[in-house]
Structure formats: structure tokens, C-alpha cells
Design an enzyme around this catalytic site. Sequence first.
Site, mmCIF file in Angstrom:
data_model
loop_
_atom_site.group_PDB
_atom_site.id
_atom_site.type_symbol
_atom_site.label_atom_id
_atom_site.label_comp_id
_atom_site.label_asym_id
_atom_site.label_seq_id
_atom_site.Cartn_x
_atom_site.Cartn_y
_atom_site.Cartn_z
ATOM 1 N N ASP A 1 0.863 -1.183 0.000
ATOM 2 C CA ASP A 1 0.000 0.000 0.000
ATOM 3 C C ASP A 1 0.893 1.224 0.000
ATOM 4 O O ASP A 1 2.120 1.119 -0.049
ATOM 5 C CB ASP A 1 -0.921 -0.015 1.231
ATOM 6 C CG ASP A 1 -0.163 0.184 2.537
ATOM 7 O OD1 ASP A 1 1.076 0.296 2.521
ATOM 8 O OD2 ASP A 1 -0.820 0.224 3.596
ATOM 9 N N ASP B 1 1.337 4.751 2.379
ATOM 10 C CA ASP B 1 0.915 5.312 3.667
ATOM 11 C C ASP B 1 1.222 6.806 3.737
ATOM 12 O O ASP B 1 2.344 7.216 3.445
ATOM 13 C CB ASP B 1 1.650 4.600 4.810
ATOM 14 C CG ASP B 1 1.487 3.087 4.757
ATOM 15 O OD1 ASP B 1 0.422 2.594 5.154
ATOM 16 O OD2 ASP B 1 2.422 2.399 4.279
ATOM 17 N N ASP C 1 -3.324 4.181 2.750
ATOM 18 C CA ASP C 1 -3.682 4.478 4.137
ATOM 19 C C ASP C 1 -3.479 5.961 4.399
ATOM 20 O O ASP C 1 -2.380 6.486 4.185
ATOM 21 C CB ASP C 1 -2.814 3.669 5.119
ATOM 22 C CG ASP C 1 -3.224 2.206 5.185
ATOM 23 O OD1 ASP C 1 -4.321 1.878 4.687
ATOM 24 O OD2 ASP C 1 -2.454 1.398 5.739
HETATM 25 P P1 GTP Z 1 4.153 -2.517 3.050
HETATM 26 O O1 GTP Z 1 2.948 -1.637 3.065
HETATM 27 O O2 GTP Z 1 3.801 -3.948 3.001
HETATM 28 O O3 GTP Z 1 5.125 -2.133 1.991
HETATM 29 O O4 GTP Z 1 4.949 -2.315 4.433
HETATM 30 P P2 GTP Z 1 4.729 -1.207 5.541
HETATM 31 O O5 GTP Z 1 5.885 -1.251 6.446
HETATM 32 O O6 GTP Z 1 4.407 0.123 4.916
HETATM 33 O O7 GTP Z 1 3.478 -1.776 6.341
HETATM 34 P P3 GTP Z 1 2.069 -1.144 6.694
HETATM 35 O O8 GTP Z 1 1.560 -0.254 5.625
HETATM 36 O O9 GTP Z 1 1.189 -2.292 7.070
HETATM 37 O O10 GTP Z 1 2.321 -0.340 8.011
HETATM 38 C C1 GTP Z 1 3.082 0.855 8.066
HETATM 39 C C2 GTP Z 1 3.214 1.324 9.489
HETATM 40 O O11 GTP Z 1 1.948 1.648 10.017
HETATM 41 C C3 GTP Z 1 3.820 0.259 10.407
HETATM 42 O O12 GTP Z 1 4.766 0.885 11.223
HETATM 43 C C4 GTP Z 1 2.679 -0.191 11.265
HETATM 44 O O13 GTP Z 1 3.110 -0.516 12.548
HETATM 45 C C5 GTP Z 1 1.793 1.033 11.267
HETATM 46 N N1 GTP Z 1 0.397 0.641 11.444
HETATM 47 C C6 GTP Z 1 -0.346 -0.172 10.662
HETATM 48 N N2 GTP Z 1 -1.592 -0.299 11.149
HETATM 49 C C7 GTP Z 1 -1.633 0.472 12.254
HETATM 50 C C8 GTP Z 1 -2.647 0.786 13.201
HETATM 51 O O14 GTP Z 1 -3.768 0.301 13.128
HETATM 52 N N3 GTP Z 1 -2.315 1.669 14.204
HETATM 53 C C9 GTP Z 1 -1.077 2.231 14.294
HETATM 54 N N4 GTP Z 1 -0.818 3.094 15.285
HETATM 55 N N5 GTP Z 1 -0.100 1.939 13.428
HETATM 56 C C10 GTP Z 1 -0.366 1.075 12.428
HETATM 57 MN MN MN Z 2 2.642 0.371 3.810
HETATM 58 MN MN MN Z 3 -0.399 0.680 5.604
#
Ligand code: GTP
Ligand code: MN
Ligand code: MN
Length: 360
Positions: free
Chosen positions: A204, A206, A284
Site C-alpha cells: 500500500d 501510507d 492508508d
Molecule cells: P508494506 O505496506 O507492506 O510495503 O509495508 P509497511 O511497512 O508500509 O506496512 P504497513 O503499511 O502495514 O504499516 C506501516 C506502518 O503503520 C507500520 O509501522 C505499522 O506498525 C503502522 N500501522 C499499521 N496499522 C496500524 C494501526 O492500526 N495503528 C497504528 N498506530 N499503526 C499502524
Molecule cells: Mn505500507
Molecule cells: Mn499501511
Amino acid sequence: SRPFTEVALFSVSSYACQRRTTLDNHNSNLTDALSLLAENAELSNEDGRGVAFRRAAALLKALPTQVISMSQLRGLPCLGEHSLRVIKDVLENGVSSEVESTKQSKRYKALKILTGIFGVGAKTADRWIREGIYNLEQLRDSGQTLNRAQKAGLEHYDDLNEPVTKAEADAIGEIVQKAVNSVLPGSEVALTGGFRRGKLTGHDVDFLITHPEEGKEVGLMPKVVAWLESQKTTRNSYLESKDGPARPASNMDRFERCFSIFKLTKRKEQETASHKIWRAVRVDLVVSPISQFAFAVLGWTGSKLFERELRRWAGHEKNMSLSSHALFDNTQNKYLRATSEEEIFAYLGLEYIPPSERNA
Ligand code: GTP
Ligand code: MN
Ligand code: MN
């Protein structure tokens, strides 16, 4: 030639937040195996086992060279009995028999397929499996009631399981920037997650949104989403979300956030034989007041294990509580204010680790 094989011995901290973990992984044969078992444990609601495998994998990611012999691992932290068994199997046989049998298992395959649907977690997938649903076709035929997010997830399944590239992330960033500036000029958008850590692809994109004037950000998320939705006829727009502004915020996280799906028009050179000129991408969005922004950036940059280890360090070593909103010092009984990630690391008594070295 040398008479003896040189075996390097490593010295590594037991906390991932004290290590510098770049994307340059010298032990992907081992970390892939351990990550798959971690994923399988998480999908089976065995969180403790999942974390143990994640911590073992993260330790190996931080090693400066490839491990070729078990003797190199002597004395290293984070490697439990089970993980060591898996590592030994891979070093001796090239593959781990437990990983291979997990990959082949009907249950793991079904969990992977079903949780690959946006809006479907391990619990839902498990219930469906118990009802005899193992794949998308069986799900479609089953007449199961799906919520809006899940329907969209099923409809855009292939797109959403295709990794997002950095170029696509940048294109989405421009759209978010435009939306945010249209509804509240002066707002700021920061890229977080894996792309901030330097990853070239992600599941995704973020983003964290704030405004330099405290309080201005209140109610921003519904306005941003409404603006994006109003672009339905344009090249890029908004398709669907879960946990979005339509629903009450969960008490797990007090930010306004929106786990959503965007429609992104492909650039000419990315158009494929299918003649589809756009694709769905997971995005996100999180809104934070400026006073919490540093904590939010740190908390949403990841990796997930790095975050978990930061909180463990804060609690166990510093008697502090860290979240994506604040840092509380339980000894002084007060909140510690910060305007940068560097300050937060300093409060925690940790050397500053930049995002590119948080790939634990
Ligand atoms: P990919 O998206 O797979 O490339 O990896 P990513 O590291 O970007 O993972 P992800 O998008 O799932 O999460 C990014 C960050 O958001 C991570 O540090 C997670 O711990 C944080 N995160 C994800 N969901 C939540 C949540 O519900 N609450 C909080 N506070 N943090 C979150
Ligand atoms: Mn991500
Ligand atoms: Mn995410």
C-alpha cells in the site's frame, strides 16, 4: 588457499531498535523461511509464536554478512530453539521441511488467498475455511454476506495483490497533496510506511496529514475523502474504504484514519494488454494534530517489528510508554513533548536510527 574456514562471529543488540537494519539483507534464504512461519502463526492467531519468528528473522536481517554455519550464531540473542531448527534445516538442506509443508498445506494456501481480500482478516478467513471455503470461486458461490470493503476487495483482488511501485506511490502522493490543499490550504502531507524506509515496492502507500496550526486538522479526513470522491469522473479518484470517516473511530488508535482504495490511472507506458487504463491501489491516510506529529511519523514509518521493539524498549528499559500519539514517562509521571523523531530517540536513550535503517 587458507587452511581454515573463516567463521565470523557477530555481536548484535537484542533490541531491533538498537540495530541498523537496511534493505540489504544478506540472509534472505533464512529470513524468507522464518517470515513465512511468522505469517502462518499470525494467520492462525498464534501471536506469540509469530513475534518469536519475526524477531529471529529481524536479527538475521541485521547481520553484515551471509550466515553459512550454525557456529556463527552461537551467543546471538532472539534465536529460539524452534527458529534455530529452521535455520539449521535451511543451511544443511537448502530448504526447511516445515516451511515446505506449510506452503503446501491446504489451510495455509486458503488463509493466504482469503486474507488477500481487502477487509478480510484471519478470523473471518478461519470461519470461512471451517465452512469449506478455500478460494475466491468458492467464496463467490457460497452466498456469504460481504461488507462494502470486502466486496471492493474481491472486485479488485488482482490489482490489490500486485505490488505498488515507487512511481505509483509518488503519483498517489500528488493526488493526496492536491486533495488536502484543496480542502485545507497550508496542510502538510508526509509519506510514511515502507516507502519512507526506502522500499521500492509496497502492499500500500501510507500518508500522514497535519496542519501547522493545532486544531485546524479536526474534521479534515471526511473533507479529504469527500473531495476525492467528487473526482469520480476524473482520471484519478477514490473507490472505497474501511474504518473510514463513515464509521466511529476505533479505540485502538485515536487518529482519524482511513484505510482506502484509490483508482489510479496508468501512465501510457504502464498500460497492459488487458487495455485497462487504471488500477486499484491500497492507500492508508492518517490525520494527526501537529503536537503529536513526530510521534505519528515515528509510529507509522515502521517496520512493524521496529515499532514493537521501540515500545518494548521504552517499557522495559526506560519505564516509559510510547505510542503513535505520545511518550509518557512513568517515573516522572509526565508526557514528554517532541517535535522531531530525533528528540524521541534521545528521550528513549537510543542512538538515532534513520528510516532507511528501520527495516527490521
Ligand atoms: P508494506 O505496506 O507492506 O510495503 O509495508 P509497511 O511497512 O508500509 O506496512 P504497513 O503499511 O502495514 O504499516 C506501516 C506502518 O503503520 C507500520 O509501522 C505499522 O506498525 C503502522 N500501522 C499499521 N496499522 C496500524 C494501526 O492500526 N495503528 C497504528 N498506530 N499503526 C499502524
Ligand atoms: Mn505500507
Ligand atoms: Mn499501511
